[in-house]
Design a protein around this motif. Structure first.
Motif, short mmCIF file in Angstrom:
data_model
loop_
_atom_site.label_atom_id
_atom_site.label_comp_id
_atom_site.label_asym_id
_atom_site.label_seq_id
_atom_site.Cartn_x
_atom_site.Cartn_y
_atom_site.Cartn_z
N THR A 299 -25.33 0.17 16.56
CA THR A 299 -23.98 0.65 15.96
C THR A 299 -24.09 1.17 14.62
OG1 THR A 299 -23.40 -1.51 14.86
CG2 THR A 299 -22.69 -1.04 17.24
N TYR A 300 -23.42 1.96 14.03
CA TYR A 300 -23.10 2.47 12.85
C TYR A 300 -22.12 1.36 12.14
CZ TYR A 300 -25.36 6.76 14.49
OH TYR A 300 -26.30 7.83 14.98
N PRO A 301 -22.42 1.08 10.79
CA PRO A 301 -21.73 0.28 10.08
C PRO A 301 -20.59 1.10 9.24
CG PRO A 301 -23.85 0.66 8.80
CD PRO A 301 -23.79 1.45 10.24
N LEU A 302 -19.57 1.66 9.78
CA LEU A 302 -18.51 2.28 8.98
C LEU A 302 -17.87 1.46 7.92
CD1 LEU A 302 -15.81 4.81 10.72
CD2 LEU A 302 -15.19 2.80 9.16
N LYS A 303 -17.90 2.01 6.91
CA LYS A 303 -16.95 1.22 5.77
C LYS A 303 -15.82 1.98 5.49
CE LYS A 303 -17.94 -1.10 1.36
NZ LYS A 303 -19.07 -1.38 0.28
N ALA A 304 -14.92 0.88 5.19
CA ALA A 304 -13.30 1.66 4.95
C ALA A 304 -13.10 0.97 3.55
CB ALA A 304 -12.48 1.23 5.96
N THR A 305 -12.92 1.84 2.56
CA THR A 305 -12.72 1.41 1.35
C THR A 305 -11.00 1.83 0.71
OG1 THR A 305 -14.89 1.30 0.84
CG2 THR A 305 -13.33 1.13 -1.14
N VAL A 306 -10.33 0.85 0.52
CA VAL A 306 -8.98 1.40 -0.16
C VAL A 306 -8.79 1.11 -1.56
CG1 VAL A 306 -6.40 0.90 0.01
CG2 VAL A 306 -7.83 0.66 2.11
N THR A 307 -8.51 2.38 -2.11
CA THR A 307 -8.39 2.19 -3.63
C THR A 307 -7.05 1.72 -3.95
OG1 THR A 307 -9.74 3.84 -3.87
CG2 THR A 307 -8.38 3.78 -5.68
N TRP A 308 -6.84 0.92 -4.92
CA TRP A 308 -5.53 0.43 -5.27
C TRP A 308 -5.16 0.82 -6.64
CZ3 TRP A 308 -2.19 -2.43 -1.77
CH2 TRP A 308 -3.09 -2.85 -0.58
N LYS A 309 -4.01 1.43 -7.14
CA LYS A 309 -3.55 1.57 -8.16
C LYS A 309 -2.90 0.57 -8.69
CE LYS A 309 -0.66 5.23 -10.82
NZ LYS A 309 -1.91 5.73 -11.61
N ILE A 310 -3.29 0.17 -10.06
CA ILE A 310 -2.61 -1.04 -10.66
C ILE A 310 -2.02 -0.73 -11.90
CG2 ILE A 310 -3.30 -3.29 -11.32
CD1 ILE A 310 -4.62 -2.72 -8.70
N HIS A 311 -0.62 -1.31 -11.88
CA HIS A 311 0.07 -1.44 -13.06
C HIS A 311 0.71 -2.90 -13.61
CE1 HIS A 311 3.91 -1.05 -10.72
NE2 HIS A 311 3.14 -0.05 -10.22
N TRP A 312 1.69 -2.88 -14.35
CA TRP A 312 2.26 -4.07 -14.69
C TRP A 312 3.40 -4.03 -15.70
CZ3 TRP A 312 2.86 -6.23 -20.05
CH2 TRP A 312 2.18 -5.79 -20.78
N THR A 313 4.25 -4.77 -15.63
CA THR A 313 5.45 -4.85 -16.41
C THR A 313 5.53 -6.17 -16.97
OG1 THR A 313 7.04 -5.28 -14.53
CG2 THR A 313 6.80 -3.24 -15.42
N GLY A 314 6.32 -6.58 -17.98
CA GLY A 314 6.36 -7.77 -18.43
C GLY A 314 7.56 -8.07 -19.47
N THR A 315 7.35 -9.09 -20.04
CA THR A 315 8.60 -9.71 -21.16
C THR A 315 8.37 -8.52 -22.35
OG1 THR A 315 8.48 -11.97 -20.49
CG2 THR A 315 9.54 -11.34 -22.54
N GLY A 316 9.50 -7.95 -22.46
CA GLY A 316 9.27 -6.87 -23.76
C GLY A 316 8.78 -5.57 -23.38
N VAL A 317 8.53 -5.48 -22.24
CA VAL A 317 7.99 -4.12 -21.62
C VAL A 317 8.72 -3.44 -20.86
CG1 VAL A 317 5.82 -3.16 -20.82
CG2 VAL A 317 5.65 -5.12 -22.15
N ASN A 318 9.44 -2.06 -21.50
CA ASN A 318 10.39 -1.42 -20.69
C ASN A 318 9.79 -0.54 -19.58
OD1 ASN A 318 12.38 -2.54 -22.27
ND2 ASN A 318 11.98 -0.89 -23.70
#
Length: 344
Positions: A299-318
């Protein structure tokens, strides 16, 4: 004279023995207390009116109820050189609790006479604190360091002595590692879990040489996930969110072509790739692969990779604040057969 390593070991032992969860409120299964090494993290609670903490202190409270799930879910790997904070400072004790912990440490009699005298001067005899600030019960907390041993190096860099912070006051300016929404966001980043990245293929299971194979991800699973980290006694929190943005397909062999040619399928209309449907056999898949050679008996080892965009919000951050993208991938076996010619 005992070494710093010996002193730290004695203190850790006293913390583990003396700082226990006294009366924490029930928590939902998806919420728990963490941060650093749990066995070494002070975690105390009680009635604030008698000088003890009302909510869990020191350790971080995580809400993972909006995290990814499933047997194949896993932690994302940050792109570039990025890791969670190796250590930080946070509220750990009330006056009574700190007094109990430090007196227990002295009773161990392994930290050395000279160090014990220095500690008594600092916390009992007024240089600069007196009687563990017992007269300030209910008006503030003793802050201590919390190591994040899961992410060395640097977990042992927070060496500042336990210090006092009045309620409503910021920690000292010379303590950049003091817990705040940004540090909470980075700690929550490490708690993010995303779904497994097995792609759906058509044809399924096995394909043919020179036959375009469509690939896509389940839109119901691949949606934003998030984790919230908070310190209740300080009234601060941060939510770190991961959103899928693209899928990269590596066919597992050089004898293949991808669609698009880059192998990167961007998120479009909330979907990554497009499910195959009858009548599309003559179309080029928006996301997929075409193998040019049979996989033979293997078989062929097909690799699937997902890229995730990361961000945050928090206390005092608009506004949303960025964090480095993350990736999560997995291999899956693909059988590629030759197209059998029919002789007439």
């Amino acid at each position: 004279m005992p070494t710093m390593r010996h002193r730290s070991a004695a203190l850790a032992a006293a913390v583990a023995l003396g700082c226990v969860l006294l009366s924490a409120p029930p928590a939902a299964a998806e919420k728990d207390i963490g941060g650093g090494t749990p066995a070494e993290t002070p975690s105390v609670s009680g009635d604030e009116q008698d000088g003890t903490l009302l909510a869990t202190a020191g350790g971080i409270v995580y809400d993972r109820s909006k995290n990814g799930s499933g047997a194949k879910a896993g932690a994302i790997a940050p792109t570039g050189s990025y890791s969670p904070p190796p250590c930080w400072y946070g509220p750990a004790y009330t006056p009574a609790q700190f007094k109990k912990e430090r007196e227990a440490t002295w009773a161990v009699d392994s930290t050395g006479h000279e160090w014990d005298l220095e500690q008594r001067k600092r916390y009992v005899e007024g240089e600069p604190y007196k009687d563990f600030n017992m007269d300030k019960a209910g008006k503030g907390y003793w802050w201590s360091s919390f190591p994040n041993k899961s992410y060395p190096p640097g977990w042992d860099k927070c060496t500042k002595e336990t210090f006092w912070v009045d309620k409503g006051d910021p920690p000292p300016a010379d303590v950049p590692e003091a817990i705040d929404p940004e540090i909470l966001a980075k700690l929550a980043y490490a708690e993010i879990r995303v779904p497994g990245t097995k792609v759906t293929l058509a044809p399924e299971g096995e394909t043919k040489v020179n036959l375009p194979t469509w690939a896509w991800l389940d839109g119901a699973e691949f949606k934003p996930v998030s984790v919230t980290a908070s310190v209740p006694v300080l009234g601060i929190e941060a939510t770190t969110t991961a959103e899928p943005v693209s899928l990269k397909i590596d066919p597992g062999t050089a004898d293949a072509e991808t669609y698009p040619a880059s192998g990167v399928c961007e998120l479009k209309d909330g979907k990554i790739g497009e499910p195959y449907a009858k009548g599309k056999s003559d179309e080029t898949p928006p996301c997929g692969v075409k193998y040019l050679r049979s996989s033979g008996d293997g078989t062929y080892p097909l690799k699937a990779t997902v890229t995730w965009k990361i961000h945050w919000t928090g206390t005092g951050v608009n506004a949303e604040q960025p964090l480095p993208d993350g990736e999560f991938g997995a291999d899956q076996d693909v059988v590629v057969e030759e197209i059998q010619a029919i002789n007439r």
